[in-house]
Design a protein around this motif. Structure first.
Motif, PDB file in Angstrom:
ATOM      1  N   THR A 113      27.453 -37.280  60.564  1.00 58.68           N
ATOM      2  CA  THR A 113      27.495 -37.352  59.102  1.00 58.68           C
ATOM      3  C   THR A 113      27.059 -36.038  58.472  1.00 58.68           C
ATOM      4  O   THR A 113      26.050 -35.451  58.877  1.00 58.68           O
ATOM      5  CB  THR A 113      26.575 -38.480  58.608  1.00 58.68           C
ATOM      6  N   GLU A 114      27.825 -35.586  57.478  1.00 58.44           N
ATOM      7  CA  GLU A 114      27.441 -34.366  56.759  1.00 58.44           C
ATOM      8  C   GLU A 114      26.261 -34.658  55.821  1.00 58.44           C
ATOM      9  O   GLU A 114      25.941 -35.818  55.550  1.00 58.44           O
ATOM     10  CB  GLU A 114      28.630 -33.808  55.958  1.00 58.44           C
ATOM     11  N   LYS A 115      25.643 -33.569  55.348  1.00 60.12           N
ATOM     12  CA  LYS A 115      24.498 -33.701  54.448  1.00 60.12           C
ATOM     13  C   LYS A 115      24.739 -32.935  53.152  1.00 60.12           C
ATOM     14  O   LYS A 115      25.636 -32.093  53.071  1.00 60.12           O
ATOM     15  CB  LYS A 115      23.230 -33.164  55.126  1.00 60.12           C
ATOM     16  N   TRP A 116      23.909 -33.237  52.159  1.00 57.04           N
ATOM     17  CA  TRP A 116      23.933 -32.495  50.909  1.00 57.04           C
ATOM     18  C   TRP A 116      22.697 -31.605  50.842  1.00 57.04           C
ATOM     19  O   TRP A 116      21.619 -31.982  51.284  1.00 57.04           O
ATOM     20  CB  TRP A 116      23.927 -33.451  49.707  1.00 57.04           C
ATOM     21  N   THR A 117      22.883 -30.414  50.287  1.00 56.89           N
ATOM     22  CA  THR A 117      21.761 -29.497  50.146  1.00 56.89           C
ATOM     23  C   THR A 117      21.975 -28.597  48.927  1.00 56.89           C
ATOM     24  O   THR A 117      23.086 -28.551  48.365  1.00 56.89           O
ATOM     25  CB  THR A 117      21.582 -28.641  51.415  1.00 56.89           C
ATOM     26  N   ILE A 118      20.952 -27.885  48.530  1.00 53.00           N
ATOM     27  CA  ILE A 118      21.045 -26.907  47.450  1.00 53.00           C
ATOM     28  C   ILE A 118      21.172 -25.530  48.082  1.00 53.00           C
ATOM     29  O   ILE A 118      20.304 -25.117  48.853  1.00 53.00           O
ATOM     30  CB  ILE A 118      19.798 -26.962  46.537  1.00 53.00           C
ATOM     31  N   THR A 120      21.803 -21.186  48.068  1.00 43.87           N
ATOM     32  CA  THR A 120      20.994 -20.093  47.500  1.00 43.87           C
ATOM     33  C   THR A 120      21.306 -19.837  46.038  1.00 43.87           C
ATOM     34  O   THR A 120      20.501 -19.226  45.338  1.00 43.87           O
ATOM     35  CB  THR A 120      21.245 -18.797  48.302  1.00 43.87           C
ATOM     36  N   GLU A 121      22.465 -20.279  45.559  1.00 43.72           N
ATOM     37  CA  GLU A 121      22.827 -20.132  44.146  1.00 43.72           C
ATOM     38  C   GLU A 121      22.346 -21.318  43.315  1.00 43.72           C
ATOM     39  O   GLU A 121      22.631 -21.416  42.119  1.00 43.72           O
ATOM     40  CB  GLU A 121      24.343 -19.977  43.975  1.00 43.72           C
ATOM     41  N   GLY A 122      21.646 -22.231  43.970  1.00 46.27           N
ATOM     42  CA  GLY A 122      21.135 -23.395  43.260  1.00 46.27           C
ATOM     43  C   GLY A 122      22.173 -24.472  43.042  1.00 46.27           C
ATOM     44  O   GLY A 122      21.979 -25.375  42.218  1.00 46.27           O
ATOM     45  N   GLU A 123      23.269 -24.418  43.800  1.00 44.84           N
ATOM     46  CA  GLU A 123      24.348 -25.392  43.635  1.00 44.84           C
ATOM     47  C   GLU A 123      24.267 -26.460  44.727  1.00 44.84           C
ATOM     48  O   GLU A 123      23.876 -26.179  45.874  1.00 44.84           O
ATOM     49  CB  GLU A 123      25.713 -24.686  43.715  1.00 44.84           C
ATOM     50  N   LEU A 124      24.651 -27.669  44.358  1.00 45.41           N
ATOM     51  CA  LEU A 124      24.711 -28.761  45.330  1.00 45.41           C
ATOM     52  C   LEU A 124      25.934 -28.549  46.226  1.00 45.41           C
ATOM     53  O   LEU A 124      27.056 -28.384  45.745  1.00 45.41           O
ATOM     54  CB  LEU A 124      24.823 -30.103  44.601  1.00 45.41           C
ATOM     55  N   THR A 125      25.734 -28.534  47.523  1.00 44.18           N
ATOM     56  CA  THR A 125      26.848 -28.268  48.442  1.00 44.18           C
ATOM     57  C   THR A 125      26.732 -29.141  49.688  1.00 44.18           C
ATOM     58  O   THR A 125      25.653 -29.645  50.011  1.00 44.18           O
ATOM     59  CB  THR A 125      26.876 -26.782  48.853  1.00 44.18           C
ATOM     60  N   THR A 126      27.862 -29.289  50.376  1.00 50.52           N
ATOM     61  CA  THR A 126      27.909 -30.097  51.601  1.00 50.52           C
ATOM     62  C   THR A 126      27.706 -29.201  52.817  1.00 50.52           C
ATOM     63  O   THR A 126      28.285 -28.119  52.898  1.00 50.52           O
ATOM     64  CB  THR A 126      29.265 -30.823  51.730  1.00 50.52           C
ATOM     65  N   ILE A 127      26.909 -29.642  53.762  1.00 53.00           N
ATOM     66  CA  ILE A 127      26.755 -28.920  55.026  1.00 53.00           C
ATOM     67  C   ILE A 127      27.137 -29.862  56.169  1.00 53.00           C
ATOM     68  O   ILE A 127      26.933 -31.073  56.105  1.00 53.00           O
ATOM     69  CB  ILE A 127      25.318 -28.389  55.220  1.00 53.00           C
ATOM     70  N   TYR A 128      27.703 -29.269  57.230  1.00 60.22           N
ATOM     71  CA  TYR A 128      28.287 -30.048  58.319  1.00 60.22           C
ATOM     72  C   TYR A 128      27.544 -29.798  59.632  1.00 60.22           C
ATOM     73  O   TYR A 128      27.078 -28.682  59.890  1.00 60.22           O
ATOM     74  CB  TYR A 128      29.766 -29.693  58.474  1.00 60.22           C
ATOM     75  N   PRO A 129      27.462 -30.821  60.490  1.00 63.29           N
ATOM     76  CA  PRO A 129      26.740 -30.662  61.765  1.00 63.29           C
ATOM     77  C   PRO A 129      27.510 -29.772  62.738  1.00 63.29           C
ATOM     78  O   PRO A 129      28.728 -29.874  62.863  1.00 63.29           O
ATOM     79  CB  PRO A 129      26.639 -32.095  62.294  1.00 63.29           C
ATOM     80  N   LYS A 130      26.782 -28.894  63.410  1.00 61.83           N
ATOM     81  CA  LYS A 130      27.355 -28.023  64.441  1.00 61.83           C
ATOM     82  C   LYS A 130      26.483 -28.091  65.690  1.00 61.83           C
ATOM     83  O   LYS A 130      25.247 -28.016  65.595  1.00 61.83           O
ATOM     84  CB  LYS A 130      27.399 -26.569  63.963  1.00 61.83           C
ATOM     85  N   PRO A 131      27.083 -28.226  66.860  1.00 63.93           N
ATOM     86  CA  PRO A 131      26.296 -28.252  68.099  1.00 63.93           C
ATOM     87  C   PRO A 131      25.809 -26.853  68.465  1.00 63.93           C
ATOM     88  O   PRO A 131      26.534 -25.867  68.283  1.00 63.93           O
ATOM     89  CB  PRO A 131      27.287 -28.781  69.134  1.00 63.93           C
ATOM     90  N   TYR A 143      23.199 -27.160  60.832  1.00 61.37           N
ATOM     91  CA  TYR A 143      24.112 -27.534  59.743  1.00 61.37           C
ATOM     92  C   TYR A 143      24.530 -26.275  58.989  1.00 61.37           C
ATOM     93  O   TYR A 143      23.699 -25.405  58.702  1.00 61.37           O
ATOM     94  CB  TYR A 143      23.436 -28.516  58.776  1.00 61.37           C
ATOM     95  N   THR A 144      25.845 -26.160  58.712  1.00 63.72           N
ATOM     96  CA  THR A 144      26.365 -25.006  57.979  1.00 63.72           C
ATOM     97  C   THR A 144      27.380 -25.485  56.940  1.00 63.72           C
ATOM     98  O   THR A 144      27.921 -26.584  57.047  1.00 63.72           O
ATOM     99  CB  THR A 144      27.061 -24.013  58.923  1.00 63.72           C
ATOM    100  N   GLU A 145      27.662 -24.608  55.959  1.00 60.67           N
ATOM    101  CA  GLU A 145      28.672 -24.933  54.950  1.00 60.67           C
ATOM    102  C   GLU A 145      30.076 -24.820  55.516  1.00 60.67           C
ATOM    103  O   GLU A 145      31.012 -25.436  55.010  1.00 60.67           O
ATOM    104  CB  GLU A 145      28.513 -23.999  53.741  1.00 60.67           C
ATOM    105  N   ASP A 146      30.224 -24.022  56.551  1.00 60.40           N
ATOM    106  CA  ASP A 146      31.534 -23.831  57.186  1.00 60.40           C
ATOM    107  C   ASP A 146      31.808 -25.004  58.129  1.00 60.40           C
ATOM    108  O   ASP A 146      31.040 -25.257  59.062  1.00 60.40           O
ATOM    109  CB  ASP A 146      31.548 -22.513  57.959  1.00 60.40           C
ATOM    110  N   ARG A 147      32.908 -25.690  57.901  1.00 58.93           N
ATOM    111  CA  ARG A 147      33.228 -26.867  58.716  1.00 58.93           C
ATOM    112  C   ARG A 147      33.871 -26.488  60.049  1.00 58.93           C
ATOM    113  O   ARG A 147      33.845 -27.274  61.001  1.00 58.93           O
ATOM    114  CB  ARG A 147      34.162 -27.793  57.934  1.00 58.93           C
ATOM    115  N   ALA A 148      34.454 -25.302  60.121  1.00 59.17           N
ATOM    116  CA  ALA A 148      35.158 -24.887  61.342  1.00 59.17           C
ATOM    117  C   ALA A 148      34.168 -24.723  62.497  1.00 59.17           C
ATOM    118  O   ALA A 148      33.031 -24.300  62.309  1.00 59.17           O
ATOM    119  CB  ALA A 148      35.894 -23.577  61.094  1.00 59.17           C
ATOM    120  N   TYR A 149      34.655 -25.054  63.696  1.00 58.50           N
ATOM    121  CA  TYR A 149      33.819 -24.887  64.891  1.00 58.50           C
ATOM    122  C   TYR A 149      34.654 -24.235  65.991  1.00 58.50           C
ATOM    123  O   TYR A 149      35.803 -24.618  66.222  1.00 58.50           O
ATOM    124  CB  TYR A 149      33.284 -26.234  65.394  1.00 58.50           C
ATOM    125  N   TYR A 150      34.073 -23.257  66.661  1.00 56.55           N
ATOM    126  CA  TYR A 150      34.757 -22.551  67.738  1.00 56.55           C
ATOM    127  C   TYR A 150      34.116 -22.942  69.067  1.00 56.55           C
ATOM    128  O   TYR A 150      32.933 -22.697  69.292  1.00 56.55           O
ATOM    129  CB  TYR A 150      34.678 -21.036  67.524  1.00 56.55           C
TER     130      TYR A 150
END
Length: 240
Positions: A113-118, A120-131, A143-150
């Motif tokens: 499940t992704e999470k919500w966070t604030i 650095t610009e003070g904006e509400l954004t989604t972050i995604y789990p990365k192994p 957790y990162t804002e970038d959903r892509a995983y390599y």
């Protein structure tokens, strides 16, 4: 230091000592033959342990066999090939399982499940789990804002191999097998599995969902075609 680390160091020293002995005492090497079963089993186990720790391939295994044994007669070379294929099969089966486990662990994290966070610009954004992968295991989750995983390179290569394997399995499963229906690319893959991964033809036939007899005939046809091409190429070079 753990017992596992101590055991691995002991194995490593044993291997180094064995290699040094074979280099300095060439005359004392045992003959590679069926009558030397205890030495053969010990060598096979030693090569498998080394392969699981450090990786292995046909060239390395042949080098170790020539260091540890006298290989002179055709029967010696036949036995060496049998040991090489057995070790390669054992090693690649082990690596396949490791890669399968790692792939499953990564997929499980990515499906989290992704999470919500604030940000650095003070904006509400989604972050995604990365192994976070270390060695052959997922050790942590970030957790990162970038959903892509390599995927790790070795795992990605294994995934491409599995995709190619499944492609041919699907073809062989849904179409009536015949020599004409099996293209040269599939035959080359068969030969790779036999030469570099230690598969017997029976094991390979089961894996690719074709009969053992059909596989034997198709490989024979492929090799005959290659021999003719080689002859033609040689004649062309000689003519030039």
């Amino acid at each position: 230091m753990s017992m596992v680390d101590n055991a691995e160091q002991a194995d490593s020293k044993t291997e180094q000592g064995t290699d040094q002995q074979t280099e300095t005492k060439q005359g004392s090497k045992p003959v590679l033959s069926e009558s030397n079963q205890i030495e053969l089993y010990k060598a096979r186990d030693r090569y498998i342990k080394r392969a699981k720790r450090k990786g292995s391939n046909r060239t390395e295994l042949e080098k170790y066999l020539h260091q540890d044994f006298k290989i002179v007669k055709p029967t010696h070379y036949k036995k060496a090939e049998s040991i090489t294929k057995a070790v390669l099969y054992e090693y690649h089966s082990y690596r396949d399982q490791i890669m399968q486990n790692l792939y499953s662990e990564i997929k499980q994290v990515l499906a989290g499940t992704e999470k919500w966070t604030i940000n650095t610009e003070g904006e509400l954004t989604t972050i995604y789990p990365k192994p976070v992968v270390s060695g052959d295991r997922v050790r942590d989750i970030t957790y990162t804002e970038d959903r892509a995983y390599y995927y790790p390179p070795e795992l990605w290569e294994w995934m491409m191999e599995q995709e190619e394997l499944e492609h041919y399995r699907e073809i062989n499963r849904t179409r009536r097998s015949s020599i004409k229906r099996i293209d040269n690319e599939q035959v080359r893959l068969w030969l790779y599995y036999m030469d570099e991964r230690g598969y017997s033809r029976k094991q390979l036939a089961d894996l690719f969902l074709v009969s053992n007899a059909l596989m034997a005939r198709r490989i024979k046809k492929y090799k005959q075609e290659q021999d003719k091409q080689d002859e033609q190429t040689l004649k062309t070079k000689q003519a030039d």
